[in-house]
Structure formats: C-alpha cells, structure tokens
Write a protein that holds these residues in place. Structure first.
Motif, PDB file in Angstrom:
ATOM      1  N   GLU A 146       3.496  -6.374   0.790  1.00 50.74           N
ATOM      2  CA  GLU A 146       3.128  -6.687  -0.592  1.00 50.74           C
ATOM      3  C   GLU A 146       3.080  -5.393  -1.416  1.00 50.74           C
ATOM      4  O   GLU A 146       2.603  -4.357  -0.929  1.00 50.74           O
ATOM      5  CB  GLU A 146       1.766  -7.365  -0.593  1.00 50.74           C
TER       6      GLU A 146
ATOM      7  N   GLU B  54       1.531  -3.562  -4.626  1.00 48.91           N
ATOM      8  CA  GLU B  54       0.406  -3.705  -5.544  1.00 48.91           C
ATOM      9  C   GLU B  54      -0.092  -2.315  -5.962  1.00 48.91           C
ATOM     10  O   GLU B  54      -0.304  -1.444  -5.114  1.00 48.91           O
ATOM     11  CB  GLU B  54      -0.728  -4.483  -4.856  1.00 48.91           C
ATOM     12  N   ASN B  55      -0.264  -2.127  -7.269  1.00 48.96           N
ATOM     13  CA  ASN B  55      -0.777  -0.857  -7.808  1.00 48.96           C
ATOM     14  C   ASN B  55       0.023   0.352  -7.310  1.00 48.96           C
ATOM     15  O   ASN B  55      -0.535   1.362  -6.867  1.00 48.96           O
ATOM     16  CB  ASN B  55      -2.258  -0.681  -7.456  1.00 48.96           C
TER      17      ASN B  55
END
Length: 240
Positions: free
Chosen positions: A147, A149-150
C-alpha cells in the motif's frame, strides 16, 4: 520462463536453443528469449528481474562469460546462470557467482536432459528476492499486498514483518511488478495473486482477511491476468 542466450558462436547458440526446446516439458518451458552475440551488448540491455535464466558462453571476445556473470550479479541475485564452455577450467569462478549449471560443449543429449531435469524441479519463484532501501531483503512470494500512503510503501507479508520505506509508487511498481503474480489492482495497492482467497467483481479478499478494491477502469485486464494466473497455478499443482 524468460531466458537470454549469450554466445559469440551463433551456431552453438542455435544448437543449444534447439536442444533445450526439444527436451523442455510442462515443468520447464522457455516462453521468451533474447539472443546476444557478446557480453557487452547483453549488459547494455540487462536489467534486474528481466530474465529468469541466462546461458553464458565463457570464451567470448573482450568480456568473458565469467566477467559478465560478475557484473550481472551486482544487481540481480535471483537470475539463474548456466555456463557453456569447451573447458571446465572456470569451475571455481562458476561457484563464486552461484552458477546453476555447467554445460560442456559440444552439447550432449544427456547433459541437456540433466539440466532440464534440474530446472524442472527448481522453484524459481520461491527463490527470488529483492533488496529494499536500507539493504532489507524480501521475497515477493511472502508479500500479501502493498500500500502506498504518505509518500511511503508499506509491505504486508505472510510472516507478519511489514517493512515501511520511502519510495514513489511508480518506482515501487517498476521494482515489483515484473513478477507475473504481482498485480496493481487499485491506485496505490498491489496484490500477490497467490494470497487471494476469493474475488468479486470489484474486490479481492486476501489471506490475511483484508478486502482490497479492484479498479473499475482496469477490471477487464485484471480479470484476464487473474484467470491466466489460476490456469497456470492449476497446471503446476497437477504436475506436482
């Protein structure tokens, strides 16, 4: 199986390809291959995870097969190397680059058959690993999904060790999506098809209980990839 043949003797190369094709089976079959007539041209086009196996003639002009093997091992620890030569004087060097096999010219039916037998029983996928930033090594087959993310990639793995590191999604895709069982199913989400428990029209249910969305835009391509994967997996299971 993706292969490269590197030999400055085209006749020897054609003979080898013909004999390997003759004795290939359902457990080992070369699906695509590239031909290089010297080590320099091979290295100029080589990239990590581009090939599953490389057949290297040892005696070539300028760069020898051993020279080429040392160079490719700097970036690819997974690709299997088969040396082809008229002499076994480089046997020690073949161990240093973790060569899979040593074919002596002129090629014999028994030698090729023995090579195919060893290749047929070797699970290439389980042996492959990649090196993350910071030197951490992971096995793609151990991944459940990843994943983004950020500005960071999080890898969820079967062993519960979930490394997180800074990298763009594009860079990560270039590194991991060379494996046929790794699929980008949604923006920022990549799955290992071996870890899919079930699938609906718009989601994958994973082995760790997570449900991951499937992009509507790419649903047709993903369906095709998943169907092909299931077919190949079934064929492998039947051959065990």
């Amino acid at each position: 199986m993706r292969a490269a043949f590197v030999d400055n003797n085209r006749q020897d190369m054609d003979t080898l390809i013909s004999m390997i094709t003759k004795y290939s089976n359902n457990s080992f079959n070369i699906t695509s291959y590239d031909i290089y007539l010297n080590g320099e041209s091979f290295l100029s086009e080589f990239s990590t995870n581009k090939y599953d196996i490389v057949f290297l003639d040892i005696f070539m002009d300028k760069l020898t097969g051993v020279d080429v093997a040392f160079e490719l091992r700097k970036t690819d620890k997974n690709v299997q190397i088969v040396f082809c030569t008229t002499s076994n004087e480089f046997a020690t060097e073949s161990y240093q680059v973790d060569a899979f096999y040593y074919l002596v010219k002129p090629f014999s039916d028994s030698n090729i058959q023995n090579l195919i037998h060893k290749l047929s029983s070797f699970d290439f996928e389980l042996s492959q690993f990649i090196t993350l930033p910071g030197g951490i090594k992971i096995y793609p087959r151990n991944i459940i999904y990843t994943e983004y993310e950020n500005h960071k990639i999080i890898i969820y793995q079967k062993d519960g060790n979930n490394p997180c590191f800074r990298m763009s999604q594009h860079q990560w895709e270039e590194m991991i999506c060379n494996y046929s069982y790794i699929v980008n199913c949604f923006k920022g989400v990549i799955v290992n098809l071996y870890e899919v428990e079930s699938k609906t029209d718009n989601s994958f249910s994973m082995s760790n209980g997570e449900t991951l969305p499937i992009s509507r835009r790419n649903i047709k391509d993903i369906n095709t990839i998943y169907s092909d994967f299931l077919f190949q997996k079934l064929r492998k299971d039947m051959l065990k």
